[in-house]
Design a protein around this motif. Structure first.
Motif, PDB file in Angstrom:
ATOM      1  N   THR A   1       0.851  -1.194   0.000  1.00 60.80           N
ATOM      2  CA  THR A   1       0.000   0.000   0.000  1.00 60.80           C
ATOM      3  C   THR A   1       0.885   1.241   0.000  1.00 60.80           C
ATOM      4  O   THR A   1       1.717   1.405   0.892  1.00 60.80           O
ATOM      5  CB  THR A   1      -0.890   0.008   1.267  1.00 60.80           C
ATOM      6  N   ALA A   2       0.699   2.098  -0.996  1.00 62.91           N
ATOM      7  CA  ALA A   2       1.467   3.350  -1.031  1.00 62.91           C
ATOM      8  C   ALA A   2       0.696   4.424  -0.280  1.00 62.91           C
ATOM      9  O   ALA A   2       1.245   5.153   0.532  1.00 62.91           O
ATOM     10  CB  ALA A   2       1.699   3.793  -2.467  1.00 62.91           C
ATOM     11  N   LEU A   3      -0.595   4.505  -0.565  1.00 63.40           N
ATOM     12  CA  LEU A   3      -1.406   5.491   0.148  1.00 63.40           C
ATOM     13  C   LEU A   3      -2.883   5.186  -0.008  1.00 63.40           C
ATOM     14  O   LEU A   3      -3.303   4.476  -0.919  1.00 63.40           O
ATOM     15  CB  LEU A   3      -1.105   6.909  -0.348  1.00 63.40           C
ATOM     16  N   VAL A   4      -3.645   5.718   0.924  1.00 61.47           N
ATOM     17  CA  VAL A   4      -5.101   5.677   0.805  1.00 61.47           C
ATOM     18  C   VAL A   4      -5.492   7.080   0.374  1.00 61.47           C
ATOM     19  O   VAL A   4      -5.299   8.042   1.110  1.00 61.47           O
ATOM     20  CB  VAL A   4      -5.771   5.320   2.152  1.00 61.47           C
ATOM     21  N   ASP A   5      -5.977   7.186  -0.851  1.00 62.51           N
ATOM     22  CA  ASP A   5      -6.309   8.504  -1.394  1.00 62.51           C
ATOM     23  C   ASP A   5      -7.465   9.096  -0.603  1.00 62.51           C
ATOM     24  O   ASP A   5      -7.407  10.214  -0.135  1.00 62.51           O
ATOM     25  CB  ASP A   5      -6.678   8.363  -2.872  1.00 62.51           C
ATOM     26  N   LYS A   6      -8.529   8.318  -0.477  1.00 59.36           N
ATOM     27  CA  LYS A   6      -9.627   8.761   0.392  1.00 59.36           C
ATOM     28  C   LYS A   6     -10.622   7.633   0.605  1.00 59.36           C
ATOM     29  O   LYS A   6     -10.743   6.713  -0.204  1.00 59.36           O
ATOM     30  CB  LYS A   6     -10.331   9.992  -0.171  1.00 59.36           C
ATOM     31  N   ILE A   7     -11.306   7.721   1.721  1.00 59.50           N
ATOM     32  CA  ILE A   7     -12.439   6.828   1.982  1.00 59.50           C
ATOM     33  C   ILE A   7     -13.593   7.735   2.371  1.00 59.50           C
ATOM     34  O   ILE A   7     -13.484   8.502   3.329  1.00 59.50           O
ATOM     35  CB  ILE A   7     -12.142   5.832   3.125  1.00 59.50           C
ATOM     36  N   ASP A   8     -14.656   7.689   1.602  1.00 57.29           N
ATOM     37  CA  ASP A   8     -15.835   8.513   1.905  1.00 57.29           C
ATOM     38  C   ASP A   8     -16.943   7.629   2.443  1.00 57.29           C
ATOM     39  O   ASP A   8     -17.329   6.648   1.799  1.00 57.29           O
ATOM     40  CB  ASP A   8     -16.333   9.234   0.640  1.00 57.29           C
ATOM     41  N   MET A   9     -17.450   7.989   3.605  1.00 58.81           N
ATOM     42  CA  MET A   9     -18.544   7.227   4.199  1.00 58.81           C
ATOM     43  C   MET A   9     -19.862   7.673   3.573  1.00 58.81           C
ATOM     44  O   MET A   9     -20.122   8.866   3.447  1.00 58.81           O
ATOM     45  CB  MET A   9     -18.603   7.456   5.713  1.00 58.81           C
ATOM     46  N   ARG A  10     -20.663   6.708   3.189  1.00 57.90           N
ATOM     47  CA  ARG A  10     -21.982   7.017   2.620  1.00 57.90           C
ATOM     48  C   ARG A  10     -23.083   6.779   3.650  1.00 57.90           C
ATOM     49  O   ARG A  10     -24.238   7.091   3.421  1.00 57.90           O
ATOM     50  CB  ARG A  10     -22.236   6.131   1.396  1.00 57.90           C
ATOM     51  N   LYS A  11     -22.698   6.151   4.761  1.00 62.87           N
ATOM     52  CA  LYS A  11     -23.684   5.768   5.766  1.00 62.87           C
ATOM     53  C   LYS A  11     -23.008   5.775   7.127  1.00 62.87           C
ATOM     54  O   LYS A  11     -21.846   5.391   7.244  1.00 62.87           O
ATOM     55  CB  LYS A  11     -24.123   4.337   5.435  1.00 62.87           C
ATOM     56  N   ASN A  12     -23.737   6.197   8.153  1.00 63.11           N
ATOM     57  CA  ASN A  12     -23.119   6.288   9.478  1.00 63.11           C
ATOM     58  C   ASN A  12     -23.034   4.962  10.211  1.00 63.11           C
ATOM     59  O   ASN A  12     -22.148   4.747  11.015  1.00 63.11           O
ATOM     60  CB  ASN A  12     -23.902   7.269  10.361  1.00 63.11           C
ATOM     61  N   ILE A  13     -23.999   4.091   9.926  1.00 59.97           N
ATOM     62  CA  ILE A  13     -24.065   2.858  10.720  1.00 59.97           C
ATOM     63  C   ILE A  13     -23.732   1.650   9.861  1.00 59.97           C
ATOM     64  O   ILE A  13     -24.216   1.524   8.738  1.00 59.97           O
ATOM     65  CB  ILE A  13     -25.471   2.696  11.344  1.00 59.97           C
ATOM     66  N   ILE A  14     -22.876   0.786  10.395  1.00 60.09           N
ATOM     67  CA  ILE A  14     -22.627  -0.505   9.743  1.00 60.09           C
ATOM     68  C   ILE A  14     -23.218  -1.557  10.688  1.00 60.09           C
ATOM     69  O   ILE A  14     -22.792  -1.679  11.834  1.00 60.09           O
ATOM     70  CB  ILE A  14     -21.115  -0.745   9.525  1.00 60.09           C
ATOM     71  N   TYR A  15     -24.222  -2.266  10.212  1.00 57.85           N
ATOM     72  CA  TYR A  15     -24.937  -3.210  11.086  1.00 57.85           C
ATOM     73  C   TYR A  15     -24.095  -4.465  11.334  1.00 57.85           C
ATOM     74  O   TYR A  15     -23.443  -4.967  10.419  1.00 57.85           O
ATOM     75  CB  TYR A  15     -26.284  -3.604  10.453  1.00 57.85           C
ATOM     76  N   PRO A  16     -24.155  -4.991  12.565  1.00 55.31           N
ATOM     77  CA  PRO A  16     -23.316  -6.149  12.884  1.00 55.31           C
ATOM     78  C   PRO A  16     -23.920  -7.478  12.429  1.00 55.31           C
ATOM     79  O   PRO A  16     -23.254  -8.503  12.454  1.00 55.31           O
ATOM     80  CB  PRO A  16     -23.250  -6.108  14.416  1.00 55.31           C
ATOM     81  N   ASP A  17     -25.196  -7.452  12.004  1.00 58.15           N
ATOM     82  CA  ASP A  17     -25.864  -8.723  11.693  1.00 58.15           C
ATOM     83  C   ASP A  17     -26.444  -8.741  10.279  1.00 58.15           C
ATOM     84  O   ASP A  17     -27.426  -9.415  10.006  1.00 58.15           O
ATOM     85  CB  ASP A  17     -26.974  -8.984  12.726  1.00 58.15           C
ATOM     86  N   CYS A  18     -25.831  -7.949   9.382  1.00 62.74           N
ATOM     87  CA  CYS A  18     -26.286  -7.931   7.984  1.00 62.74           C
ATOM     88  C   CYS A  18     -25.080  -8.176   7.078  1.00 62.74           C
ATOM     89  O   CYS A  18     -23.989  -7.660   7.335  1.00 62.74           O
ATOM     90  CB  CYS A  18     -26.898  -6.573   7.628  1.00 62.74           C
ATOM     91  N   ASP A  19     -25.305  -8.941   6.020  1.00 67.22           N
ATOM     92  CA  ASP A  19     -24.207  -9.282   5.105  1.00 67.22           C
ATOM     93  C   ASP A  19     -23.620  -8.037   4.436  1.00 67.22           C
ATOM     94  O   ASP A  19     -24.340  -7.095   4.106  1.00 67.22           O
ATOM     95  CB  ASP A  19     -24.699 -10.250   4.023  1.00 67.22           C
ATOM     96  N   ILE A  20     -22.302  -8.110   4.224  1.00 67.34           N
ATOM     97  CA  ILE A  20     -21.574  -7.002   3.594  1.00 67.34           C
ATOM     98  C   ILE A  20     -20.990  -7.500   2.277  1.00 67.34           C
ATOM     99  O   ILE A  20     -20.573  -8.658   2.167  1.00 67.34           O
ATOM    100  CB  ILE A  20     -20.453  -6.507   4.537  1.00 67.34           C
TER     101      ILE A  20
END
Length: 375
Positions: A92-111
């Motif tokens: 990994t050279a760099l992470v250009d950016k990570i943009d969140m589209r949602k505040n919550i990531i549910y612990p019991d739903c498939d990703i």
């Protein structure tokens, strides 16, 4: 020792490296397309690793997965069916950016993670990834991430060539152009870095007014400084951490896995923002993570987090990591991370006291403004 034997075996792969990029067949974006499922909903046994105390998903774990996925995408792009093992070390050279589209990531739903190569240089590869989560009967976006990876020789000592990219149609050309724009933006930001160039006139005015706000009007002395109301000195908005880098966290080239470093930095930055605001922060964006140096097994990794800018309910945090060689007492910077968090209530302003802190403040403001542009 296992990891030393693995390195010796990798060295022999050098003979399979290409002498130039033109020797390598061009690949399409489709060649590196990947879809990976994380069945948190259907396989409860997986949840333990991803769950945090508040019963949501640990974002640090997602960072680790994104890093692994970016590497996998690049290996798919450079795959050569004639060889059993790739001679390339992809890091990994760099992470250009990570943009969140949602505040919550549910612990019991498939990703679901998807991604592919979007831009290629001579030895560097940009990979874009999207994460979605199944909820209420459909997959909806959680985040978009752009990583830049570099290919090195088997011993990770010098750059190695990667397959060129063959663009198919105007849509792909547009994606590739965005990769070029991203590259130019990074060069521009680096050229204008406050470590190299004085702040702009507008920024100098900001720093001066911050300074004037802290002067004690009774003494009219440059020495006596007073904290303005609803503020905190930057000095008091810090948090530090230490990691001993064990072989368990290594990658195939015997260095510490980049995703692990990202997780540790994120967790410290989150804790810093949480303690500063007195409430749980939500991640808005990760911006411009630069991997300056690999971290060796056995290193002592010192992490320091600083709230460097706030605006309304937003907190901009910078995490700086450095390696300390205990035998030589040499310190060297390995990474700088930038995180933007959001909390439920307005937060205090942070106030710099020294010139160095003022530069951190301005750098934080620049990163914050850059992040807000894309929100």
């Amino acid at each position: 020792i296992d990891h030393q034997q693995a390195m010796a075996e990798r060295a022999s792969l050098s003979e399979h490296l290409a002498g130039s990029q033109s020797e390598l067949p061009a690949k399409t974006m489709k060649d590196s397309e990947i879809e990976v499922h994380l069945p948190l909903g259907t396989q409860p046994s997986l949840r333990e690793k991803y769950l945090n105390y508040h019963n949501t998903v640990r974002f640090g774990r997602i960072l680790e997965d994104l890093d692994s996925l970016a590497v996998l995408i690049c290996y798919s792009h450079t795959w050569n069916k004639e060889l059993d093992r790739s001679p390339l070390s992809i890091v990994t050279a760099l992470v250009d950016k990570i943009d969140m589209r949602k505040n919550i990531i549910y612990p019991d739903c498939d990703i679901k993670f998807t991604g592919h190569v979007t831009w290629v240089g001579k030895s560097s590869i940009e990979a874009k990834m999207h994460m979605t989560q199944f909820h209420d009967g459909a997959y909806s976006p959680v985040l978009d991430a752009t990583f830049v990876m570099v290919a090195r020789d088997p011993e990770n000592k010098r750059a190695a060539f990667v397959n060129p990219l063959k663009l198919q149609g105007p849509e792909e050309e547009k994606i590739f152009q965005q990769g070029e724009i991203n590259k130019k933006r990074r060069v521009d930001l680096s050229t204008a870095s406050l470590l190299k160039v004085a702040p702009t006139a507008e920024e100098r005015t900001i720093v001066h007014s911050l300074f004037l706000n802290t002067l004690d009007t009774k003494t009219v002395s440059f020495r006596s400084r007073i904290l303005p109301p609803n503020s905190m000195w930057m000095e008091d908005a810090k948090m530090k951490g230490l990691e001993i880098c064990h072989p368990q966290e290594r990658n195939i080239f015997n260095r510490i896995f980049g995703g692990f470093l990202m997780r540790k930095a994120y967790e410290l930055g989150w804790a810093n923002a949480c303690a500063f605001a007195g409430s749980r922060p939500i991640l808005v964006a990760v911006d411009d993570i630069l991997f300056q140096k690999p971290v060796e097994i056995g290193s002592l990794l010192l992490l320091s987090s600083q709230v460097c800018y706030t605006e309304g309910e937003h907190i901009q945090v910078r995490v700086h990591t450095e390696v300390l060689d205990p035998l030589t007492r040499q310190h060297s910077t390995t990474n700088v991370f930038h995180f933007t968090f959001l909390v439920e209530k307005a937060v205090p302003a942070v106030v710099p006291q020294s010139y160095g802190e003022s530069m951190l403040y301005l750098d934080g403001k620049r990163h914050f403004n850059e992040t807000m542009k894309s929100q």
